[in-house]
Design an enzyme around this catalytic site. Structure first.
Site, PDB file in Angstrom:
ATOM      1  N   ASP A 154      -7.005  -3.274   3.259  1.00 22.03           N
ATOM      2  CA  ASP A 154      -5.907  -4.175   2.903  1.00 22.03           C
ATOM      3  C   ASP A 154      -6.098  -5.587   3.460  1.00 22.03           C
ATOM      4  O   ASP A 154      -5.400  -6.510   3.031  1.00 22.03           O
ATOM      5  CB  ASP A 154      -4.578  -3.625   3.443  1.00 22.03           C
ATOM      6  CG  ASP A 154      -4.246  -2.261   2.883  1.00 22.03           C
ATOM      7  OD1 ASP A 154      -4.392  -2.089   1.665  1.00 22.03           O
ATOM      8  OD2 ASP A 154      -3.838  -1.381   3.660  1.00 22.03           O
ATOM      9  N   ASP A 184       0.856  -1.182   0.000  1.00 20.62           N
ATOM     10  CA  ASP A 184       0.000   0.000   0.000  1.00 20.62           C
ATOM     11  C   ASP A 184       0.895   1.236   0.000  1.00 20.62           C
ATOM     12  O   ASP A 184       2.093   1.157   0.291  1.00 20.62           O
ATOM     13  CB  ASP A 184      -0.884  -0.019   1.251  1.00 20.62           C
ATOM     14  CG  ASP A 184      -1.902   1.100   1.262  1.00 20.62           C
ATOM     15  OD1 ASP A 184      -2.333   1.514   0.186  1.00 20.62           O
ATOM     16  OD2 ASP A 184      -2.244   1.568   2.361  1.00 20.62           O
ATOM     17  N   LYS A 212      -5.886  32.103   2.221  1.00 22.47           N
ATOM     18  CA  LYS A 212      -5.124  30.996   1.628  1.00 22.47           C
ATOM     19  C   LYS A 212      -6.090  30.143   0.822  1.00 22.47           C
ATOM     20  O   LYS A 212      -7.288  30.060   1.124  1.00 22.47           O
ATOM     21  CB  LYS A 212      -4.437  30.153   2.705  1.00 22.47           C
ATOM     22  CG  LYS A 212      -5.385  29.332   3.563  1.00 22.47           C
ATOM     23  CD  LYS A 212      -4.640  28.445   4.547  1.00 22.47           C
ATOM     24  CE  LYS A 212      -5.629  27.610   5.360  1.00 22.47           C
ATOM     25  NZ  LYS A 212      -4.988  26.795   6.388  1.00 22.47           N
TER      26      LYS A 212
END
Length: 1145
Positions: free
Chosen positions: A754, A413, A542
């Site tokens: 996973d 991963d 920002k």
């Protein structure tokens, strides 16, 4: 669908601060016109070693259709909030969600009674007793138990004559139970350590019941509950969000997407995993707050479904266990066959004495079986596992130690495994100058400092215009946990480590107004009480670079905040700086400010979002900052070492393809061109690019379900592979496809997504710190420090333990021949028994066990030799064809109607296994030529049974006859006396059936005591002689290829070897020379040490033979090392950043 080109501008999905192409438009008012993007050409690195052009010619075995597990189809995300509330009979208030009634306590209790608690079903655990029985019923232990039971059978035949065998049978059975206990103990110890890492603290959450907001255990939630979730909370169940305020969720543990996803009540996606109005059990709220209805709990959540996929996958046997089983079957076949044959031969030779013949057959059987081998293997693996634990690698399954060294493909991963899962500032562009944020690169002129023009302003904006929060403030910033958006977290860390008054800034400059980031503006604004020359308030902004620059009219150029009007030249420099950052796959943010004049905005001015009485243009552009989720320290070198070791490294991630490839090119995973790069470089269409023209490939998850078998083969024949935007189902399919080609697959990962692949892989490797409990349960190995570089240490350790195991087995089974041959001569000639069954056991479980264990501490023969060799089962087109041909022969027929495999019954499978050795194809497979290195191969068996084993047998027999001759018994006399070893003469016996006197060829008359003493001394020296010759064999087995002589400095480098020899020799002396220990073993303390010279002489012959053999073998078949891979960057990732450039005015 074609794979995305790495030269495209990296615009990730759902990233708040990377502008879309639609933003590159002409600015209204004629102030700035953006220039066309100029993309820098990628420098093509040298391509790695070419792969063979031939593809596998045999297709993979068709997979039978599996019975689909019952998965919950989440459809609530397509409903309106009112429809969802009606479905679950709950009360919500869309206008004021805090006034929602939720469920009543009575209704919640009823639902809880019906559906059960909101917890995942724990994985089924076998009872410890059943686990112990699994260890006990291994074939090796069953052989020992069988031998022990047969000893007791002798009691039924002749109780008085065979009473001493009672002890022998008990020892054999006890050894089997002890072997099983050692293996069982190590398994339990690893399991207990694993459970200590799992999260056992019950999760709390805030929910509304009976109209009251209360704290509940997450396990008590039911569908229909209204849950309040805010920044820092872990989602307790699958929620339908019906009200949200700047709410974002980190779904990386489920989907692999590293960027926080915005959650709103509105959704336009059909796929539940992409729905913006759902939050999933186990995910983290990183910013904002919101209210949601529980729509799934427990095993019905998305997390539960993935955990269910994990439990549904079968774990394949490790390569080591398969090879040990094959070896044990060979030994068992030889031992049983030899025992039966010679039982038949001895029966008429011993005047049809069934007791004597059966006793002999058991002795032959015991001699063939190396009783100490299971304990040796288990203890060697345990020692290796402890060494790996010291390197922060926890092994749950002992045989996983060796499996890691055998892997041919490692699928990893990205987020949290290869990268830190922590956004980090990389570059800053301010006052028209580019700076590197890495202070340890050795380029002081271009490294950012607090005094760099414009940098202090960027740090102040990052600190004050932020919603990120710390868990505590009494420790340095680097040690704090930060709750917030990943980008804001990266900026906060950067500013916190640079500004001395960082913690005081929010109090020094209080916030008076805020507009959070939203997808329409793509910027966030705050106004603070920060005085300046013209007033009391300062505005900070920002956001996405193009959007921020569009509303700016000035740009900062001086160290004291001097600014000037924006021009086209400034815009060009902005584009160059922006493109430099974006071309590296970094996320880019822009910063601006405005010093609000006192005359227009006094200190007590009231700003209002609805009236929009705040400035919307005319800002001063301050600069740019780029961030990335950087590779972990040591990852680049680790991947380089793995590739040098012949292991294919493959990235399997849920992240964006461009982000994945950008990281892959920094960490030695991708060095060569993709198909798109070759097409661009050669000016040809993609369709004209052949498969052999490119070695790197990036596959989007959307393509996986439609890939053909041929396309899968083409993908896995590439040197460099990245799978992006994959789901848990895709990861599982990738592992299965790799295994269908004969790959020994390792999978690393930390997320729930996973876990199915971790379970299915030959070796699953989970992360301890960042890993989920589900992934830790599914894995065979856990990295305690989450450091991918620890995998390299594990591979080295795995390869080393395989080499040491092989040497240990080679050494251990060599003594079988000097045990077996004398037993055979006992019947065939016949001769007096040179070695009793009890002494055979003492050899196997005494000196041999102690000496064999010392191999565990042998170091590699060369510093880098292990990591320069091919995997012991390399995958090539030829090996794939062989593997698939065998798989086709073993495959079960498939029912054409159901698509399921027709599995024969157990009796049918047993019958097939019994018949198999008598078929032609069985032996063709056994002697099929291949490049595999197995644990027990022909050279090893030849050494043990045909070469050194025969030398030791000759040495043992020479010693036996010399000692008998010294006592007056010639070989002729020995044969005659053995034939009379029964009624009425009972030669050699002195235990109730006293022997008759015997006159030798030399005219010497020997009474019963003298006959017994002569045989005891001869047996003592055979036992002691085997031990001495095995001492020399211990050194002869140590080297394989790197040294000209086995008896060398390397052979002496392991100090434990001498400790093992000393301990074993002490035990031997105790058994032979220390009364009364010699009595139960039938040895004699009168045996002269002078006879030691005979086995010592044969020991030197063994060493000389080993030297000659090694020289011949090295010339006949020299060692082939892995070819060098050009382009590998074997230095820390930090140095991979280009030297910072200055773009001057």
């Amino acid at each position: 669908m074609s794979d995305p080109s790495p030269n495209e501008k990296p615009v990730a999905d759902n990233i708040e601060d990377v502008s879309t192409p639609a933003d590159n438009e002409k600015q209204q008012g004629g102030k700035i016109t953006f220039q066309p993007t100029v993309k820098p050409e990628r420098v093509v690195k040298p391509t790695p070693t070419e792969q063979p052009s031939r593809r596998p010619s045999i297709a993979a075995v068709p997979q039978p259709a599996k019975k689909e597990s019952k998965n919950v189809d989440i459809t609530e995300h397509m409903m309106t909030p009112e429809e969802c509330a009606k479905k679950y009979d709950t009360d919500i208030n869309m206008t004021k969600p805090g006034d929602s009634k939720g469920l009543t306590s009575a209704a919640a209790a009823a639902v809880l009674q019906e559906t059960g608690p909101n917890i995942l079903s724990p994985p089924k655990k076998r009872h410890p007793l059943l686990k112990y029985l699994d260890c006990l019923t291994s074939l090796f232990n069953l052989l020992l138990i069988l031998a022990g039971v047969l000893e007791y059978v002798l009691l039924g035949i002749d109780f008085k004559g065979n009473f001493q065998n009672t002890y022998l049978g008990a020892i054999l059975i006890a050894v089997a139970f002890l072997n099983a206990f050692i293996e069982f103990y190590q398994q339990q110890k690893s399991q207990a350590l694993l459970e200590s890492f799992l999260n056992l603290i019950p999760t709390k959450c805030m929910a509304i019941r009976d109209g009251k907001l209360q704290q509940f255990n997450a396990a008590d939630l039911v569908v229909g509950d209204v849950v309040f979730i805010r920044m820092g909370d872990k989602t307790p169940a699958d929620l339908y969000i019906f009200q949200a305020s700047e709410l974002k969720a980190d779904n990386s543990s489920l989907t692999g997407e590293s960027d926080p996803q915005e959650r709103t009540p509105h959704n336009e996606h059909k796929n539940p995993l992409e729905a913006t109005n759902l939050m999933y059990n186990g995910t983290l709220a990183v910013s904002g707050e919101g209210y949601g209805m529980v729509v799934r709990t427990g095993d019905n959540t998305v997390l539960g479904q993935i955990a269910g996929m994990t439990s549904g996958e079968d774990k394949s046997n490790s390569p080591l266990s398969v090879e040990i089983d094959n070896f044990v079957k060979i030994i068992a076949f030889i031992a049983l066959t030899t025992a039966l044959i010679f039982f038949g031969i001895s029966f008429p030779v011993n005047n049809n004495n069934i007791s004597l013949s059966l006793n002999f057959a058991i002795g032959v059987f015991v001699a063939w079986v190396p009783e100490g081998l299971p304990a040796t293997v288990t203890i060697l693996l345990t020692i290796a596992a402890k060494r790996m634990a010291a390197r922060n690698v926890l092994v749950k399954d002992l045989q996983g130690v060796e499996t890691l060294g055998a892997i041919t493909l490692l699928a990893t991963d990205k987020t949290g495994t290869l990268t830190r899962n922590q956004m980090t500032v990389t570059y800053i562009w301010s006052c028209l100058n580019m700076y590197s944020a890495f202070r340890n690169m050795g380029n002081d002129d271009n490294v950012v400092t607090n005094d760099s023009p414009g940098v202090a302003e960027i740090m102040h904006i990052s600190t004050l215009n932020s919603r990120a929060k710390f868990d505590r403030t009494d420790v340095p910033v680097a040690e704090r946990q930060i709750l917030g958006d990943a980008t804001e977290t990266g900026l906060i860390r950067f500013a916190g480590q640079s500004l001395p008054d960082f913690d005081q800034l929010p109090d020094m400059y209080p916030k008076v107004f805020e507009i959070p980031f939203n997808s329409d503006n793509k910027w966030a604004m705050t106004i603070h009480q920060k005085k300046h020359a013209d007033g009391s308030l300062t505005l900070f902004l920002k956001g996405a670079p193009e959007r921020v620059l569009r509303i700016c009219s000035r740009i900062m150029i001086g160290p004291k905040g001097e600014s000037t009007e924006l021009t086209d030249d400034h815009n060009l420099q902005f584009q160059q700086a922006y493109e430099l950052m974006a071309s590296k796959g970094h996320r880019v943010l822009a910063f601006a400010q405005m010093l609000l004049p006192e005359s227009q905005f006094p200190a007590d001015f009231h700003f209002d979002k609805k009236e929009k009485n705040y400035p919307t243009e005319g800002f001063t552009f301050v600069g740019l900052a780029s961030l990335e989720d950087p590779p972990k320290h040591g990852v680049r070198e680790a991947i380089g070492k793995c590739r040098s070791a012949g292991i294919k490294i493959m990235m399997v991630t849920g992240d964006h393809p461009l982000t994945a490839e950008a990281i892959g090119r920094k960490i030695n995973m991708v060095l060569s061109d993709t198909k798109e790069m070759v097409a661009k470089r050669t000016g040809r269409p993609l369709e004209e690019i052949g498969e052999d023209e490119y070695k790197a490939i990036v596959i989007h998850g959307e393509r996986i379900d439609s890939l053909t078998d041929e396309e899968w083969d083409n993908i896995f024949m590439k040197s460099e592979i990245i799978f992006a935007r994959t789901s848990p189902k895709h990861k599982l399919e990738i592992v299965k496809r790799a295994q269908s080609m004969g790959h020994i697959v390792g999978v690393t990962g930390d997320g729930v997504n996973d876990s199915p692949a971790l379970k299915k892989a030959d070796l699953g490797i989970a992360m301890n710190i960042s890993g989920s409990d589900v992934s830790k349960e599914a894995a065979s190995m856990i990295l305690l420090d989450d450091n991918f570089a620890s995998v390299v240490h594990g591979i080295e350790e795995g390869r080393l333990i395989f080499a040491n195991l092989k040497k240990s087995i080679q050494y251990t089974i060599t003594h079988s021949m000097p045990e077996v041959i004398p037993n055979l001569l006992y019947v065939i000639v016949p001769l007096p028994l040179p070695l009793s069954a009890i002494l055979i056991l003492v050899i196997d479980l005494g000196f041999e066990l102690l000496a064999a264990l010392t191999y565990a501490w042998d170091s590699p023969e060369t510093a880098e030799g292990l990591m320069k060799m091919q995997p012991r089962k390399p995958v090539t087109p030829e090996s794939i064809d062989r593997f698939r041909a065998r798989a086709h022969r073993r495959a079960h027929p498939i029912d054409p109607e159901s698509g399921e495999a027709i599995v024969p019954g157990r009796l049918s499978r047993w019958g097939r296994n019994i018949v198999a050795p008598f078929t032609k194809i069985f032996w063709q497979e056994k002697f099929e030529k291949n490049d595999d290195e197995v644990l027990v191969d022909f050279p090893l068996l030849s050494w043990a049974y045909l070469e050194v084993g025969i030398l030791e047998s000759i040495g043992a027999l020479v010693t036996f006859f010399v000692v008998l001759w010294h006592n007056g018994i010639t070989p002729y006399d020995a044969r005659v006396m053995q034939k009379g070893n029964g009624t009425p003469t009972f030669y050699f016996q002195n235990d109730g059936n006293y022997a008759q006197p015997y006159t030798t060829q030399r005219g010497i008359t020997m009474n019963a005591s003298q006959q017994h003493e002569a045989l005891a001394q001869a047996q003592s020296m055979v036992y002691f002689g085997i031990m001495i010759m095995q001492m020399f064999n211990l050194f002869a087995c140590k080297t394989r290829f790197t040294l000209p002589l086995p008896f060398s400095l390397y052979a002496f480098s392991n100090k434990k070897t001498f400790m093992g020899i000393f301990a074993g020799a002490a035990l031997g002396c105790l058994i032979v020379y220390c009364p009364p220990f010699n009595i139960p073993f039938g040895t004699s303390w009168h045996t002269s040490p002078l006879w030691w010279l005979i086995p010592f002489a044969f020991g030197w012959v063994i060493l000389a033979y080993a030297c000659i053999r090694m020289v011949i073998l090295r010339k006949a078949s020299p060692i082939s090392w892995n070819p060098e891979i050009s382009g590998l960057q074997m230095y820390p990732t930090i140095r991979s950043f280009d030297r910072t450039k200055s773009i001057n005015q």
